[in-house]
Motif scaffolding. Structure first.
Motif, mmCIF file in Angstrom:
data_model
loop_
_atom_site.group_PDB
_atom_site.id
_atom_site.type_symbol
_atom_site.label_atom_id
_atom_site.label_comp_id
_atom_site.label_asym_id
_atom_site.label_seq_id
_atom_site.Cartn_x
_atom_site.Cartn_y
_atom_site.Cartn_z
ATOM 1 N N UNK A 108 11.600 25.349 40.772
ATOM 2 C CA UNK A 108 10.496 26.320 40.841
ATOM 3 C C UNK A 108 9.965 26.376 42.274
ATOM 4 N N UNK A 109 9.748 25.219 42.886
ATOM 5 C CA UNK A 109 9.198 25.201 44.253
ATOM 6 C C UNK A 109 10.161 25.869 45.230
ATOM 7 N N UNK A 110 11.453 25.649 45.049
ATOM 8 C CA UNK A 110 12.409 26.280 45.966
ATOM 9 C C UNK A 110 12.382 27.804 45.814
ATOM 10 N N UNK A 111 12.283 28.253 44.564
ATOM 11 C CA UNK A 111 12.237 29.706 44.320
ATOM 12 C C UNK A 111 10.988 30.328 44.959
ATOM 13 N N UNK A 112 9.855 29.667 44.807
ATOM 14 C CA UNK A 112 8.629 30.201 45.430
ATOM 15 C C UNK A 112 8.759 30.188 46.948
ATOM 16 N N UNK A 180 16.255 31.598 33.391
ATOM 17 C CA UNK A 180 15.056 32.428 33.586
ATOM 18 C C UNK A 180 15.195 33.187 34.898
ATOM 19 N N UNK A 181 14.321 34.167 35.075
ATOM 20 C CA UNK A 181 14.260 34.928 36.326
ATOM 21 C C UNK A 181 12.818 34.972 36.801
ATOM 22 N N UNK A 182 12.645 34.956 38.123
ATOM 23 C CA UNK A 182 11.323 35.160 38.750
ATOM 24 C C UNK A 182 11.473 36.316 39.734
ATOM 25 N N UNK A 183 10.533 37.254 39.678
ATOM 26 C CA UNK A 183 10.610 38.397 40.606
ATOM 27 C C UNK A 183 9.230 38.847 41.028
ATOM 28 N N UNK A 184 9.069 39.107 42.299
ATOM 29 C CA UNK A 184 7.998 40.009 42.713
ATOM 30 C C UNK A 184 8.557 40.916 43.801
ATOM 31 N N UNK A 217 11.395 39.497 46.161
ATOM 32 C CA UNK A 217 12.784 39.578 45.729
ATOM 33 C C UNK A 217 12.937 38.948 44.361
ATOM 34 N N UNK A 218 14.153 38.449 44.103
ATOM 35 C CA UNK A 218 14.435 37.885 42.778
ATOM 36 C C UNK A 218 15.151 36.549 42.901
#
Ligand code: PML
Ligand code: MG
Ligand code: MG
Ligand code: MG
Length: 248
Positions: A108-112, A180-184, A217-218
């Motif tokens: 999660x931290x890397x994705x953020x 899961x996916x995270x996007x903004x 991005x995503x």
């Protein structure tokens, strides 16, 4: 006989082409039959123009026939929404959802970190849901989810942006490798983002970033045992229509 379908893809950059170092402005993905090609090309050109990220002077439009015997029809993810008072609260909610989906704190931290620092990511970053390691080797190009659209005759009542994002998230969540996916958005004037998965559905969270910010991005979080080549092939090449349901 299967009807013939075409993938129509657009990418736009400012300064010069993406691969020559231009700034990413916009991208778009559609799937249509021959009779819709002109209208859809026009829509994608309009999307590339007058964009809040800047003024595109490189626009590429690609039209390709897709093997329609491979077409898959899948229902859209369920949509829900969380309104929060601050970006920090939005991030906390997104992190809670991702953790519930099985993504480690490290991942999660890397994705953020990626979404907070990347101002020019065209496609998505693929991240191992346990180790947090980025698995694609595409750098700023990322992995571009392609060959998906809605199969509802174009009855657009909702925001085009939400429909496009929900179609993409639905295709991504459909792969058994996706956790899961995270996007903004990387658009400076659009602060709603989402977390999605087959179990969570499409969870819109607003705000997930500050107004005026161009980083976004995503990130697709995947299982440790992912076959990365077949995963990327599914995302980039498998034609998928989203069918039924309601995007709101
Ligand atoms: C984008 O296309 O800019 C990403 C939009 C993600 C959020 C869409 C929504 O409001 O549900
Ligand atoms: Mg983009
Ligand atoms: Mg954008
Ligand atoms: Mg609707």
């Amino acid at each position: 006989m299967y009807p013939e379908y075409f993938s129509v893809r657009m990418r736009a950059a400012e300064g010069k082409a993406h691969e020559l170092g231009g700034k990413h402005i916009s991208g778009g993905e559609r799937l249509c039959d021959h009779s819709q090609l002109g209208a859809i090309a026009t829509e994608l050109l309009a999307k590339a123009s007058n964009h809040t990220r800047g003024s595109a002077d490189f626009i590429q439009l690609v039209v390709e026939k897709v093997p329609s015997e491979q077409l898959q029809f899948i229902p859209p993810l369920d949509v829900s929404a969380i309104e929060v008072a601050t970006v920090q609260e939005g991030h906390d909610k997104a992190k809670d959802q991702l953790a519930a989906a099985g993504v480690s704190e490290r991942a999660i931290e890397h994705a953020f970190f990626i979404l907070n620092h990347e101002r020019n990511l065209r496609g998505a970053a693929i991240v191992n849901c346990e180790t947090g390691e980025r698995l694609d080797d595409r750098e700023q190009k990322g992995v571009r989810v392609s060959r998906m659209d809605w199969n509802d005759g174009g009855q657009v009542e909702d925001s085009v942006r939400v429909r496009e994002a929900l179609a993409l998230a639905t295709k991504v969540a459909h792969s058994p490798y996706t956790v899961a996916e995270l996007c903004w958005s990387d658009d400076p004037d659009y602060v709603t983002g989402y977390v999605s998965s087959q179990q969570l559905g499409y969870v819109r969270i607003s705000p997930l970033k500050k107004m005026g910010c161009e980083s976004g991005g995503r990130v697709f979080f995947v299982h440790n045992d992912v076959d990365i080549d077949s995963y990327m092939n599914f995302l980039e090449r498998k034609p998928v229509f989203i069918q039924g349901g309601d995007s709101e």
